[in-house]
Design an enzyme around this catalytic site. Structure first.
Site, PDB file in Angstrom:
ATOM      1  N   LYS A   1      11.548   5.650   6.775  1.00  0.00           N
ATOM      2  CA  LYS A   1      10.670   4.786   7.269  1.00  0.00           C
ATOM      3  C   LYS A   1      10.231   4.924   8.676  1.00  0.00           C
ATOM      4  O   LYS A   1      10.974   4.346   9.736  1.00  0.00           O
ATOM      5  CB  LYS A   1      11.343   3.305   7.246  1.00  0.00           C
TER       6      LYS A   1
HETATM    7  N1  PXG Z   1       6.714  -0.202   0.919  1.00  0.00           N
HETATM    8  C1  PXG Z   1       6.214   0.187   2.276  1.00  0.00           C
HETATM    9  C2  PXG Z   1       5.570   1.275   2.427  1.00  0.00           C
HETATM   10  C3  PXG Z   1       6.648  -0.728   3.296  1.00  0.00           C
HETATM   11  O1  PXG Z   1       6.422  -0.385   4.266  1.00  0.00           O
HETATM   12  C4  PXG Z   1       7.905  -2.258   1.649  1.00  0.00           C
HETATM   13  C5  PXG Z   1       7.446  -1.145   0.649  1.00  0.00           C
HETATM   14  C6  PXG Z   1       8.783  -3.346   1.394  1.00  0.00           C
HETATM   15  O2  PXG Z   1      10.187  -2.861   1.968  1.00  0.00           O
HETATM   16  P1  PXG Z   1      11.125  -4.360   2.645  1.00  0.00           P
HETATM   17  O3  PXG Z   1      12.248  -3.396   2.882  1.00  0.00           O
HETATM   18  O4  PXG Z   1      10.440  -5.007   3.650  1.00  0.00           O
HETATM   19  O5  PXG Z   1      11.276  -4.993   1.352  1.00  0.00           O
HETATM   20  C7  PXG Z   1       7.533  -1.843   3.123  1.00  0.00           C
HETATM   21  C8  PXG Z   1       7.807  -2.603   4.308  1.00  0.00           C
HETATM   22  C9  PXG Z   1       3.031  -5.076   7.373  1.00  0.00           C
HETATM   23  C10 PXG Z   1       4.244  -4.260   7.459  1.00  0.00           C
HETATM   24  O6  PXG Z   1       2.600  -5.470   8.329  1.00  0.00           O
HETATM   25  C11 PXG Z   1       4.910  -4.013   6.012  1.00  0.00           C
HETATM   26  C12 PXG Z   1       6.337  -3.298   6.020  1.00  0.00           C
HETATM   27  C13 PXG Z   1       6.663  -2.844   7.291  1.00  0.00           C
HETATM   28  C14 PXG Z   1       5.688  -3.184   8.357  1.00  0.00           C
HETATM   29  C15 PXG Z   1       4.626  -3.884   8.285  1.00  0.00           C
HETATM   30  O7  PXG Z   1       2.297  -5.085   6.168  1.00  0.00           O
HETATM   31  N2  PXG Z   1       6.690  -3.209   4.817  1.00  0.00           N
END
Ligand code: PXG
Length: 292
Positions: free
Chosen positions: A151
């Site tokens: 990430k």
């Molecule tokens: N896929 C991606 C590419 C992400 O960035 C998720 C899935 C979901 O993962 P979690 O662990 O949160 O269930 C993410 C995480 C936004 C934003 O503002 C979204 C994420 C990170 C930063 C900002 O939409 N998502």
């Protein structure tokens, strides 16, 4: 009210929370981050988020200069400094200040900062009505080129896809792998429901291993559903009984249309409603306490 930010060992006012123009997080997107939620005075799955952060850093040959326990304390202290009970936490570790070359060895000290604030990703009505999505032309990065299980601070692949969504007037989009399998949303994981069976793509296709996705799988299995992590294409999405997205920011949100095809009955279905309710109970019943 201005926010109190954790930055390299101190809590400072947001007006003083500044990083150098020589920070490789800014120059190259060289760094890692987590988006974490607090509910009702408790931080949801903090240990899982920290494990993912440290794994991402490890893979990038970035040594985080504090222990995981100390990092947990940094997150808790930042929430306390902002009297936060419910909100969104952004924890970032960059390679730190270096010179104008790529070499990470020129960056002796990683930069660490933490922001704890209020957010609402989608307006409440979108949870009631569900989302219309498009399939983005921008393909997810091939994991042979860069593994997005890391990430990292480099989100341009997702931002290119998000721009397509903005241009199309929809809140989210589906990203496919280079060979056309469904990968994920721009910032969420994706699920399809067929009766009592849930499908979600495996991480090896080039996905983030979402923490909300893992919680959803647990909740679905506790509810007696079968969950399969397997490859599928858009046809499987179009023909599903239900489709929904999961992510820390969005939690769980129904998808009612993809590329002009109504999904199921074209409104949020029973599976996503049930899982959303179970998720609300879960986030309010566990987590790292911010206050004694
Ligand atoms: N896929 C991606 C590419 C992400 O960035 C998720 C899935 C979901 O993962 P979690 O662990 O949160 O269930 C993410 C995480 C936004 C934003 O503002 C979204 C994420 C990170 C930063 C900002 O939409 N998502």
């Amino acid at each position: 009210m201005s926010l109190r930010i954790y930055l390299d060992g101190q809590i400072v006012d947001e007006s003083e929370a500044k990083v150098s123009v020589f920070d490789h997080g800014l120059l190259y997107g060289d760094g890692v981050f987590e988006g974490i939620r607090a509910y009702n005075g408790r931080i949801f799955r903090l240990d899982e988020h920290l494990q993912r952060l440290y794994n991402s850093a490890k893979s990038l040959w970035l040594q985080i200069p504090v222990t995981m326990d100390e990092m947990a304390q940094i997150v808790v202290e930042t929430c306390r400094a902002n009297e936060l009970r419910d909100g969104y936490i952004r924890l970032v570790v960059t390679r730190g200040v270096g010179d104008l070359g790529l070499d990470p060895r020129k960056c002796p000290k990683p930069t660490i900062f933490c922001i704890a604030a209020n957010i609402e990703l989608y307006p409440e009505e979108l949870y009631e009505t569900g989302l219309r999505l498009i399939t983005c032309a921008t393909r997810r990065i091939n994991p042979d080129a860069f593994n997005v299980e890391i990430k990292s601070l480099n989100y341009l692949n997702n931002i290119m896809a998000k721009i397509e969504c903005v241009q199309a007037g929809v809140p989210e989009g589906i990203m496919l792998s280079a060979d056309g399998y469904v990968a994920e949303g721009t910032g969420d994981n994706i699920f399809c429901a067929y009766g009592d069976t849930l499908l979600t793509p495996p991480v090896y296709i080039g996905n983030l291993a979402g923490i909300t996705c893992a919680a959803t799988i647990e909740l679905a299995e506790s509810a007696g559903m079968t969950v399969k992590q397997e490859l599928f294409r858009l046809h499987t999405v179009y023909c599903a009984d239900e489709v929904f997205l999961t992510g820390t920011a969005a939690e769980m949100v129904a998808v009612i249309e993809v590329d002009g095809r109504p999904i199921g009955e074209g409104k949020p279905g029973a599976v996503v409603k049930r899982l959303r309710a179970d998720f609300q109970s879960l986030v309010n019943s566990e987590g790292t306490p911010i206050y004694d």
